[in-house]
Structures are given as structure tokens and as C-alpha cells.
Design an enzyme around this catalytic site. Structure first.
Site, PDB file in Angstrom:
ATOM      1  N   LYS A  84      26.189  28.194  -2.079  1.00 34.71           N
ATOM      2  CA  LYS A  84      27.086  28.240  -1.004  1.00 34.71           C
ATOM      3  C   LYS A  84      27.068  27.089  -0.005  1.00 34.71           C
ATOM      4  CE  LYS A  84      28.025  33.415  -1.864  1.00 34.71           C
ATOM      5  NZ  LYS A  84      27.910  34.741  -1.547  1.00 34.71           N
ATOM      6  N   GLN A 109      24.974  38.833   1.430  1.00 33.55           N
ATOM      7  CA  GLN A 109      23.989  38.900  -0.005  1.00 33.55           C
ATOM      8  C   GLN A 109      23.824  39.324  -0.128  1.00 33.55           C
ATOM      9  OE1 GLN A 109      25.397  35.997  -1.938  1.00 33.55           O
ATOM     10  NE2 GLN A 109      25.152  36.805  -3.383  1.00 33.55           N
ATOM     11  N   ASP A 145      33.672  37.840   4.010  1.00 32.76           N
ATOM     12  CA  ASP A 145      33.673  37.926   2.426  1.00 32.76           C
ATOM     13  C   ASP A 145      34.080  39.356   2.600  1.00 32.76           C
ATOM     14  OD1 ASP A 145      31.579  37.093   0.611  1.00 32.76           O
ATOM     15  OD2 ASP A 145      29.889  38.357   1.041  1.00 32.76           O
TER      16      ASP A 145
HETATM   17  N1  LIG Z   1      28.383  39.274   0.317  1.00 31.69           N
HETATM   18  C1  LIG Z   1      28.513  38.927  -1.275  1.00 31.69           C
HETATM   19  N2  LIG Z   1      27.572  39.303  -2.274  1.00 31.69           N
HETATM   20  C2  LIG Z   1      27.732  38.926  -3.966  1.00 31.69           C
HETATM   21  C3  LIG Z   1      29.574  38.834  -3.685  1.00 31.69           C
HETATM   22  C4  LIG Z   1      30.043  38.589  -3.459  1.00 31.69           C
HETATM   23  O1  LIG Z   1      31.141  38.063  -3.456  1.00 31.69           O
HETATM   24  N3  LIG Z   1      30.290  38.204  -1.850  1.00 31.69           N
HETATM   25  N4  LIG Z   1      30.096  38.598  -5.143  1.00 31.69           N
HETATM   26  C5  LIG Z   1      28.568  38.328  -6.612  1.00 31.69           C
HETATM   27  C6  LIG Z   1      27.540  36.756  -6.410  1.00 31.69           C
HETATM   28  N5  LIG Z   1      28.174  35.253  -6.066  1.00 31.69           N
HETATM   29  C7  LIG Z   1      28.950  35.522  -4.512  1.00 31.69           C
HETATM   30  O2  LIG Z   1      28.169  36.099  -4.383  1.00 31.69           O
HETATM   31  C8  LIG Z   1      28.513  34.855  -6.448  1.00 31.69           C
HETATM   32  C9  LIG Z   1      28.310  34.729  -8.637  1.00 31.69           C
HETATM   33  C10 LIG Z   1      28.880  33.779  -9.087  1.00 31.69           C
HETATM   34  C11 LIG Z   1      29.157  32.445  -8.274  1.00 31.69           C
HETATM   35  C12 LIG Z   1      28.871  31.428  -9.316  1.00 31.69           C
HETATM   36  O3  LIG Z   1      29.542  29.906  -9.505  1.00 31.69           O
HETATM   37  N6  LIG Z   1      28.372  31.352 -10.814  1.00 31.69           N
HETATM   38  C13 LIG Z   1      28.008  30.520 -11.982  1.00 31.69           C
HETATM   39  C14 LIG Z   1      27.249  30.782 -12.296  1.00 31.69           C
HETATM   40  C15 LIG Z   1      25.819  30.158 -11.476  1.00 31.69           C
HETATM   41  C16 LIG Z   1      24.629  30.441 -12.484  1.00 31.69           C
HETATM   42  O4  LIG Z   1      24.270  29.392 -13.292  1.00 31.69           O
HETATM   43  O5  LIG Z   1      23.862  31.852 -12.514  1.00 31.69           O
HETATM   44  C17 LIG Z   1      29.317  30.259 -12.810  1.00 31.69           C
HETATM   45  O6  LIG Z   1      30.106  31.901 -12.687  1.00 31.69           O
HETATM   46  O7  LIG Z   1      29.485  28.895 -13.183  1.00 31.69           O
HETATM   47  C18 LIG Z   1      28.955  32.874  -7.029  1.00 31.69           C
HETATM   48  C19 LIG Z   1      29.230  33.190  -6.300  1.00 31.69           C
HETATM   49  C20 LIG Z   1      27.200  39.305  -6.166  1.00 31.69           C
HETATM   50  N7  LIG Z   1      26.689  39.072  -4.702  1.00 31.69           N
END
Ligand SMILES: Nc1nc2c(c(=O)[nH]1)N[C@@H](CN(C=O)c1ccc(C(=O)N[C@@H](CCC(=O)O)C(=O)O)cc1)CN2
Length: 286
Positions: free
Chosen positions: A53, A97, A120
Site C-alpha cells: 500500500k 490492517q 476502507d
Molecule cells: N483493513 C483491511 N484489512 C484487510 C483487507 C482490507 O481490504 N482492508 N483485505 C485483506 C488483505 N489485503 C488488503 O489489506 C490485501 C490482500 C492481497 C493483496 C495483494 O496484492 N495480493 C497479491 C499477492 C501478494 C502475496 O504474494 O502475498 C496478489 O493477489 O497478487 C493486497 C491487499 C485482509 N485484510
């Protein structure tokens, strides 16, 4: 059939490129939007997401503010950081988070946030506004899913959608967004109490799999031609992501979101959209 890819990386890159221009325009008016993050504990996945982020912020020109607390932080210590960000004028929007460490009252933390700074869309006031069909920042993953489908021309209007999961970040808000008049889908929400998941899935034009159960959705559960969004994140012993969707589904579906590279990048892009939109609204009110 071999499914076409719902390319989250490319779609997110296009969104970020548009935001870069909008952030530059805000800066010309003397406004620098800033995203704050509150990270508690040392969960490697959460650390990675938060680092991503902040990288995104740098890419589009947003300021970023990081608050990191140890896993031993108390409810009061986390609440103090939330109060501080509520008051900090440099922080135009922020996120806490999730998940927070065991023993922390997550809902109390979310409720303490200033809804005007809730990047969020998870504050009860903003979720309530979504229910009331009033303007509000939308939860990032569900909104990212809708944007991803639209970017690839997948028809949402009139579609039968099955959402698997009922968590606060995806499962709960997803049907609220999809059933607005602007999306106009019919949604069935399935969860661990659903008696015959396969029967529901086989009827779906669009499946949003957010159960966190590796390879839960099999090819035989999917209607030929469906669009399948893989939101679940489980990890094997080497830390490799295992989605909720079995690889065999790609032979039946018309569209599939890769995982990684699908919904994750869209979640991050949509967060930036929320921050920039809030700053644009504030600028318009000046
Ligand atoms: N406050 C929040 N917490 C969480 C959220 C949210 O929207 N708000 N969602 C999820 C986690 N998340 C954001 O925070 C999130 C998950 C995945 C990715 C991402 O870019 N994933 C990559 C892979 C990364 C890796 O290798 O691990 C992908 O899918 O290509 C970004 C954000 C739970 N918590």
C-alpha cells in the site's frame, strides 16, 4: 474451454495511472492527500500488504503515514493511535490492517475511526450508508471485483452471483454492492452453514470465492461460461498462495481471476481511489 484471465495487475496499473494525474491536479491546488496505515503485530502477509500500500502511494504521489505496533499492543494503545490519526491533518484517509491480534476488539477499533477518514469503507457509518444507498467509500475488495469485471466486459446486470464467505472485508459488503441498481445482480450468499454449496454454485453466472478454503471450488461445481473470482488466500508450507479455486476450473469457466495477480492488486488500487476521491470531495467543498 480455457478461461480468459481477469487481469487484476493490468487493470490496477491503469487505475493507478489515472490516479497519478488526479493527484497531480490536487497538488496544484495545494492539497496533498495522505494515506495512513495502522499495522499491529508481525503477521508476514499483513506486513507485505501494508508495504504494498505504501509503495502504491509513492507511485501515484500520495503521502503516506505508517504506524506500526507490536503484537503485544493493548486495546488502549491501538485506540490511542486511531485517535491520533483522526486528528492528524496530514492523514486524509487511513486503514487499520485486519485481522488484528487475538484479544483485540476489532469492531471497537473500527467504530473509533473518523468515518470521514475511513479509506476502507468498513466503518459502521459507511457500511450503513452503503445499505441506505448514500455516497460512501466502498470496501476495497468488493469494489475492486466489480471494477475488474466491468473492465473485462463481464455482464453483471441480471447475473446470478454466488458469494462464498461472510467476512467483513468481502463476504458481507459484496452482496450490498452487487444488488445496487447500478449493478443489478441477483446474489446468493453461501457460507459454512450452506447445506448444498455445489447446487448453488452450478447455477451461478459469477462466483466470488472468499471462503479461505484451498481449492474449495471444483470444475464440476461451475457452470460452463461462468466468471470465477478467486479471493481466498491460504498458504502452503513454503508460503505459496493457494486460492479457493481449483486449477481445473479454468477448463470450464469463461473468465477466471488469477491468484495472485487478480483481486489482490485491485484491492490496493481501490484503496487509492477511496483516498483520492475523499480528497477531491474535500477540495470541491473549499
Ligand atoms: N483493513 C483491511 N484489512 C484487510 C483487507 C482490507 O481490504 N482492508 N483485505 C485483506 C488483505 N489485503 C488488503 O489489506 C490485501 C490482500 C492481497 C493483496 C495483494 O496484492 N495480493 C497479491 C499477492 C501478494 C502475496 O504474494 O502475498 C496478489 O493477489 O497478487 C493486497 C491487499 C485482509 N485484510
Amino acid at each position: 474451454m480455457s478461461a480468459q484471465i481477469l487481469d487484476g495487475k493490468a487493470t490496477a496499473a491503469a487505475i493507478k495511472s489515472d490516479l497519478t494525474v488526479r493527484v497531480a491536479a490536487l497538488k496544484e491546488k495545494g492539497i496533498t492527500p495522505g494515506l495512513g496505515t495502522v499495522l499491529v503485530g508481525d503477521d508476514p502477509a499483513s506486513q507485505k500488504y501494508v508495504a504494498g500500500k505504501h509503495r502504491d502511494c509513492a507511485q501515484v504521489g500520495l503521502a503516506s503515514i505508517q504506524r506500526t505496533l507490536p503484537a503485544t499492543a493493548t486495546q488502549e494503545e491501538i485506540e490511542a493511535v486511531v485517535r491520533e490519526l483522526n486528528e492528524d491533518p496530514a492523514c486524509t484517509g487511513y486503514i487499520v490492517q485486519l485481522p488484528l491480534p487475538k484479544g483485540i476488539d476489532e469492531n471497537r477499533i473500527l467504530e473509533l475511526m473518523d468515518p470521514a477518514k475511513d479509506a476502507d469503507g468498513l466503518h459502521p457509518t459507511n457500511l450503513g450508508r452503503l445499505v441506505l444507498n448514500e455516497p460512501a467509500p466502498l470496501p476495497c475488495t468488493p469494489n475492486g471485483i466489480v471494477t475488474l469485471l466491468r473492465a473485462h466486459g463481464v455482464e453483471i446486470n441480471g447475473a446470478e452471483v454466488v458469494v462464498v464467505g461472510r467476512g467483513v472485508t468481502i463476504g458481507r459488503p459484496m452482496p450490498l454492492i452487487l444488488t445496487r441498481r447500478s449493478e443489478n445482480a441477483t446474489v446468493t450468499q453461501c457460507h459454512t452453514g450452506t447445506r448444498d454449496l455445489s447446487a448453488h454454485l452450478r447455477n451461478a453466472d459469477i462466483i466470488v470465492a472468499a471462503a479461505g478454503v484451498p481449492h474449495l471450488i471444483k470444475a464440476e461445481d461451475v457452470k460452463p461460461g461462468a466468471a470465477v473470482l478467486d479471493v481466498g488466500v491460504s498458504r502452503n508450507g513454503e508460503g505459496k498462495i493457494l486460492g479457493d479455486v481449483d486449477p481445473g476450473v479454468a477448463e470450464v469457466a469463461a473468465w477466471i481471476s488469477p491468484n495472485p495477480g487478480g483481486v489482490g492488486p485491485m484491492t490496493r488500487a481501490q484503496l487509492l481511489v477511496n483516498v483520492v476521491e475523499a480528497a477531491e470531495r474535500a477540495a470541491a467543498a473549499l
